[in-house]
Write a protein that holds these residues in place. Structure first.
Motif, PDB file in Angstrom:
ATOM      1  N   CYS A 132      51.033 -51.426  35.660  1.00 28.52           N
ATOM      2  CA  CYS A 132      49.426 -50.499  36.700  1.00 28.52           C
ATOM      3  C   CYS A 132      49.673 -50.796  38.378  1.00 28.52           C
ATOM      4  CB  CYS A 132      48.620 -51.668  36.624  1.00 28.52           C
ATOM      5  SG  CYS A 132      48.194 -51.709  34.154  1.00 28.52           S
ATOM      6  N   THR A 133      49.597 -49.842  38.611  1.00 31.02           N
ATOM      7  CA  THR A 133      49.249 -49.162  40.448  1.00 31.02           C
ATOM      8  C   THR A 133      48.148 -49.801  41.340  1.00 31.02           C
ATOM      9  OG1 THR A 133      51.564 -47.925  39.978  1.00 31.02           O
ATOM     10  CG2 THR A 133      50.050 -48.060  42.012  1.00 31.02           C
ATOM     11  N   PRO A 134      48.082 -50.737  41.687  1.00 31.27           N
ATOM     12  CA  PRO A 134      46.457 -50.700  42.143  1.00 31.27           C
ATOM     13  C   PRO A 134      45.818 -49.366  42.987  1.00 31.27           C
ATOM     14  CG  PRO A 134      47.863 -52.195  43.209  1.00 31.27           C
ATOM     15  CD  PRO A 134      49.199 -51.341  42.173  1.00 31.27           C
ATOM     16  N   LEU A 135      44.696 -48.863  42.955  1.00 27.89           N
ATOM     17  CA  LEU A 135      44.108 -47.611  42.745  1.00 27.89           C
ATOM     18  C   LEU A 135      42.590 -48.335  43.659  1.00 27.89           C
ATOM     19  CD1 LEU A 135      43.961 -44.918  42.864  1.00 27.89           C
ATOM     20  CD2 LEU A 135      42.645 -45.206  40.890  1.00 27.89           C
ATOM     21  N   LEU A 136      42.066 -49.460  43.392  1.00 25.35           N
ATOM     22  CA  LEU A 136      40.645 -49.200  44.230  1.00 25.35           C
ATOM     23  C   LEU A 136      40.598 -51.478  44.229  1.00 25.35           C
ATOM     24  CD1 LEU A 136      38.337 -47.552  42.468  1.00 25.35           C
ATOM     25  CD2 LEU A 136      38.851 -47.871  45.511  1.00 25.35           C
TER      26      LEU A 136
END
Length: 275
Positions: A132-136
């Motif tokens: 997963c890639t951090p978004l918030l």
């Protein structure tokens, strides 16, 4: 085939490298990701949302306009409520309606205590930290270990495939439209290919989320099962471009998946039971 995996999705120390980055998002999908960030922030305030992530082909940079979907993980400060679920479904529907370059939106909901728990360390924890890639918000990967392509990771990520079979069979029997069959095909095919890959992952000593590559890695270790190799390649194609053909679903659900579930259990054992 059992030699050092080198750069097969690994860092120099042999741990699995985090795949995906916002810098890799194709330009066609940049407005989608920006809108997702905005809509999530608007739907959940800081007392509910801890962090949000995007995963799949979009942050890996391999998404295809009109074909790829948008995958999101929302981590809440406490276990999701019915109101949280409704808010997530509204975010999904709004993004899907606004952007023609995505074919569907899926938002998974969980909580910080679950992601960081010992039980989920090699399943949901690994998923967040490596896929997963951090978004918030705060990136929970900092609270999780570095992972290696071990039999433990294989067992805990996909050692419960057998539990999915009754659900898939029920959905296949109830599917009344091509859209429903394609949606189920996407879910089933992707899960099967990933299970086929993680079945042999500890021997390959690497990591990939690419469906086509996963099928070929599986093929390396089952040269005496050409029928299963062909079915795995079919699943890889169906995971990218889902089919509404009931025969494809039947092959995946009634033939390949039961064989794979039994093989997985024999090789890695059963995943730790969840409450």
């Amino acid at each position: 085939m059992d030699d050092d995996s080198g750069g097969r999705g690994l860092n120099e120390d042999g741990t699995i490298r985090r795949e995906g980055s916002l810098s890799r998002v194709p330009s066609a999908f940049a407005p989608v990701v920006a809108a997702a960030r905005s809509r999530i922030a608007g739907a959940f305030d800081g007392t509910r949302l801890h962090s949000a992530y995007v995963y799949g082909s979009i942050p890996r940079g391999t998404a295809v306009p009109g074909v790829s979907d948008l995958d999101l993980l929302l981590v809440l400060r406490t276990w999701p409520t019915a109101a949280d679920e409704a808010a997530a479904r509204a975010v999904e529907a709004g993004l899907d309606a606004e952007f023609g370059q995505i074919d569907g939106v899926g938002a998974l909901l969980t909580s910080t205590d679950v992601v960081t728990s010992e039980l989920e360390r090699h399943d949901l924890g690994f998923f967040l930290a490596c896929l997963c890639t951090p978004l918030l918000g705060e990136d929970l990967a900092g609270r999780l270990p570095h992972y290696r392509p071990t039999p433990l990771l294989a067992r805990e990520t996909n050692g419960d495939l057998v539990l999915a079979l009754p659900r898939w069979r029920r959905r296949a029997a109830e599917a009344a439209t091509d859209a429903e069959r394609r949606g189920l095909c996407r879910v089933v095919a992707r899960r099967i290919v990933r299970s086929g890959f993680t079945l042999v992952m500890p021997r390959w000593r690497g990591w990939t989320s690419d469906l086509a590559e996963s099928a070929e890695v599986f093929a390396l270790y089952y040269p005496d099962a050409p029928e299963r190799i062909g079915q795995m390649r079919l699943a890889a194609r169906a995971g990218r471009i889902p089919s509404a053909d009931p025969a494809v679903l039947a092959t995946l659900i009634e033939d390949l998946a039961p064989w794979l579930a039994a093989e997985y259990l024999a090789v890695h054992g059963e995943k730790a039971p969840r409450p």
